[in-house]
Design an enzyme around this catalytic site. Structure first.
Site, PDB file in Angstrom:
ATOM      1  N   SER A 460       0.916  -0.885   0.226  1.00  0.00           N
ATOM      2  CA  SER A 460       0.171   0.112  -0.418  1.00  0.00           C
ATOM      3  C   SER A 460       1.113   1.110  -0.376  1.00  0.00           C
ATOM      4  O   SER A 460       1.521   1.213  -0.822  1.00  0.00           O
ATOM      5  CB  SER A 460      -1.272  -0.120   1.091  1.00  0.00           C
ATOM      6  OG  SER A 460      -1.794   1.299   1.027  1.00  0.00           O
ATOM      7  N   ASP A 562      -9.969  -2.975  -5.095  1.00  0.00           N
ATOM      8  CA  ASP A 562      -9.670  -1.719  -4.944  1.00  0.00           C
ATOM      9  C   ASP A 562      -9.244  -0.185  -5.167  1.00  0.00           C
ATOM     10  O   ASP A 562      -8.906  -0.901  -6.710  1.00  0.00           O
ATOM     11  CB  ASP A 562      -7.807  -2.710  -4.274  1.00  0.00           C
ATOM     12  CG  ASP A 562      -6.944  -2.129  -3.662  1.00  0.00           C
ATOM     13  OD1 ASP A 562      -7.314  -0.260  -3.716  1.00  0.00           O
ATOM     14  OD2 ASP A 562      -6.009  -2.175  -3.644  1.00  0.00           O
ATOM     15  N   HIS A 592      -8.330  -4.508  -1.456  1.00  0.00           N
ATOM     16  CA  HIS A 592      -7.458  -3.923  -0.094  1.00  0.00           C
ATOM     17  C   HIS A 592      -7.120  -4.975   0.474  1.00  0.00           C
ATOM     18  O   HIS A 592      -7.850  -4.864   1.941  1.00  0.00           O
ATOM     19  CB  HIS A 592      -7.126  -3.069  -0.035  1.00  0.00           C
ATOM     20  CG  HIS A 592      -6.081  -1.733  -0.130  1.00  0.00           C
ATOM     21  ND1 HIS A 592      -5.376  -1.903  -1.069  1.00  0.00           N
ATOM     22  CD2 HIS A 592      -5.621  -1.193   0.918  1.00  0.00           C
ATOM     23  CE1 HIS A 592      -4.157  -1.174  -0.543  1.00  0.00           C
ATOM     24  NE2 HIS A 592      -4.347  -1.085   0.902  1.00  0.00           N
TER      25      HIS A 592
END
Length: 621
Positions: A460, A562, A592
């Protein structure tokens, strides 16, 4: 108080219970906001402890047609079938529904529609289309000959936007009446307001797309007047189609209502469900309802097609809700801490075979992981950057993944505890990360590593740092100091500054703006704002770097549900266009960080592929 909500604290909308379905004298409204028919209900649509059940009800189509707005704004969903064919299904725009709600009596924040996702006892899903409904459309198209070739009852449970029913309806309207056996379509949703605001408008849009091809556009507004309604009803009669609408909780009473009131002709039966099963609490009642319908509806040929994404089951089953980081920075921090605490109760003990020690890397806290496979051998060194939108996360939050990567690559991992946006702004996080990376490179031999095999890895925001650290090391004139990058669901771009040549490939922020777990577009907006991100800074968004072709081998993992999906995909495309080495894995239909949740199918596969990705970058410099 209703068990429905469009936020984690509000209530759902409900059709005015003071308007009986027989009230056929209503005149058509002139504007979307003129109906004034949305009110509260005190019942639950599926089993929630302490809440009464929403009673089943049949709704008169004539009444629903009379209270349609004068215009319906729409866009078109294009579905690619398994045979490569594309089909187009128009749907009412969510913002158009929101405008109608806001214009009516919105004294309890109904305008929040679309800001939050579904969780136990909370509902907004009927206004959206979910991927599982697309899956049903694909399966129905494979069976379209059987469905259209004989008289049939077609029932969609939890219909919402009704994509499967729309697909079959469009097929039938396109087919000469002599070649079909007629169709009785039953549309059932928990919430009667969904039928009014979305289901019926979508059916009307599908009819208009087929019958008004010459003037039809992919997006626009459909004018609704008495002539349109008259033509629509005439088409139903010509093609021997009936439409029935039902609301209420899955229950024996619901089955009885449908069995007694749905039109009957000797027919086969198809039941579909795609937008239904958000809460584990609803599973038993849904299954009982489905089986009861299959038994009680007197048809010789009976088929049911039910679709749902198992990953969503897993998240809700384990946590009791679908997690989503939203609201202010303080809200997200509290949500993160609660999620970490919930997951900690389910997590297995840490792998004790991995030796760890905490140190300072020129002032930056780090944790060093050494696998049992070391045995005096010099191993690659991976410098790990955790995720959390620059706002949350620490050395503990992704400890388990560091252990997996260290043990199975095998390699030494140096996990970096960079400063967060609660106290600092970008590019401080990058500066800390570069400091720690340089320390790890210069001290690789001391910690048992091979200085010629140091790489970056992260997830991320941490995946973005892994990329920008490598880019900045190259910019400093030391390309040999970084051997590869492993980037899991990384931040690489911002919608406002994505290079123009790649804008058409960068759609995930729109497609996954709402209705996805963990993070959505609003989550990312908060992360960037709190961190003070400069949307034109290559030190934050690596896709702006002129050195993409100089990066070492890059492994990227992306997830379909996501908002960061296309950050990874566009980066991959850009690196390839610059002649660089890149390898990727994509996980369709999952959100995600989905591998974070214990027991989620595919979680071990994801981390296994990350290990393979690390091995690949180290062997392909």
């Amino acid at each position: 108080m209703s068990a429905f909500s469009f936020s984690f604290s509000g209530d759902d909308i409900e059709e005015d219970q003071s308007l009986p379905v027989s009230q056929s004298h209503l005149s058509p409204p002139n504007h979307a906001a003129e109906t004034g028919t949305l009110r509260r209900a005190s019942n639950s649509a599926f089993p929630v402890v302490g809440q009464p059940m929403l009673q089943p009800q049949k709704h008169d189509m004539d009444v629903l047609l009379k209270i349609l707005p004068s215009k319906i704004a729409y866009s078109t969903l294009v579905i690619k079938l398994d045979d490569g064919q594309d089909i187009s299904i128009p749907r009412r725009e969510l913002w158009d529904v929101r405008v109608q709600l806001m214009a009516e009596e919105d004294d309890e924040s109904l305008g929040n529609l679309g800001k939050d996702d579904v969780k136990t006892g909370v509902y907004e899903g009927g206004f959206k289309s979910w991927e599982s409904s697309v899956d049903v459309v694909k399966e129905l198209y494979k069976k379209r000959g059987d469905i259209l070739g004989s008289p049939r009852r077609f029932i969609e449970l939890g219909c919402g936007t009704a994509l499967p029913s729309l697909a079959i309806f469009q097929l039938l309207i396109q087919t000469p009446p002599a070649q079909t056996g007629g169709l009785d379509i039953g549309l059932a949703d928990y919430n009667p307001t969904v039928l009014q605001l979305v289901t019926l408008p979508n059916i009307l849009l599908s009819w208009a797309q087929v019958t008004r091809k010459a003037s039809w556009e992919q997006e626009g507004e459909l004018e609704i007047d008495p002539e349109v309604i008259q033509d629509f009803l005439a088409s139903l009669t010509t093609h021997s189609v009936t439409l029935s609408f039902y609301s209420g909780a899955w229950s024996p009473e619901f089955v009885d209502l449908l069995c007694h009131h749905m039109p009957f002709r000797p027919a086969a039966l198809t039941i579909v469900g795609a937008e239904t099963i958000y809460s584990p609490a609803a599973l038993a009642s849904f299954a009982d309802t489905l089986m009861s319908m299959l038994k009680k509806l007197d048809c010789s040929d009976r088929t049911a097609l039910i679709a749902a994404k198992k990953v969503y089951f897993g998240v809700e089953r384990n946590l009791g809700q679908r997690p989503i980081f939203q609201g202010s920075a303080e809200d997200i921090i509290a949500q993160f801490n609660s999620l970490v605490a919930a997951l900690a109760q389910q997590a297995p003990p840490p792998d004790a075979s991995i030796k760890t020690r905490d140190e300072k890397a020129d002032g930056v806290p780090v944790r060093i992981y050494t696998p049992p496979a070391a045995d005096g051998k010099k191993l690659p060194v991976g410098v790990y950057f955790h995720g959390g939108g620059y706002l949350v996360g620490n050395l503990d939050s992704e400890d388990a993944w560091c252990r997996v990567i260290s043990k199975n690559t095998p390699c030494i991992i140096v996990s970096v505890d960079y400063r967060l946006s609660t106290t600092h702004k970008l590019p401080v996080m990058l500066e800390d990360s570069i400091t720690a990376y340089k320390w790890a490179w210069y001290n690789a031999e001391k910690i048992g590593g091979d200085q010629s095999q140091v790489f970056t890895v992260g997830a991320s925001a941490g995946g973005g740092l892994a990329l920008t650290v490598a880019d900045q090391v190259i910019k400093s004139g030391n390309p040999s100091h970084v051997q590869g990058v492993v980037a899991m669901v990384p931040v690489t771009a911002h919608p406002s500054s994505i290079p123009a040549a790649y804008k058409s490939h960068y759609t995930a922020y729109t497609e996954n703006a709402r209705g996805v777990p963990v993070i959505n577009a609003d989550s990312m907006r908060v992360f960037f704002e709190v961190a003070g991100a400069d949307y034109n800074d290559e030190k934050v968004f690596v896709t702006l770097s002129p050195r993409l072709g100089e990066l070492p081998p890059v492994y990227v993992a992306t997830c379909g549900k996501d908002p960061l999906r296309d950050d990874g995909r566009v980066l991959e495309r850009m690196i390839k266009d610059k002649g660089g080495k890149v390898r990727s894995d994509h996980y369709e239909g999952v959100p995600h960080y989905y591998w974070l949740f214990p027991g989620i199918e595919g979680g071990e596969e994801f981390l296994g592929n990350v290990v393979k990705g690390a091995q690949w970058v180290l062997s392909n410099k």
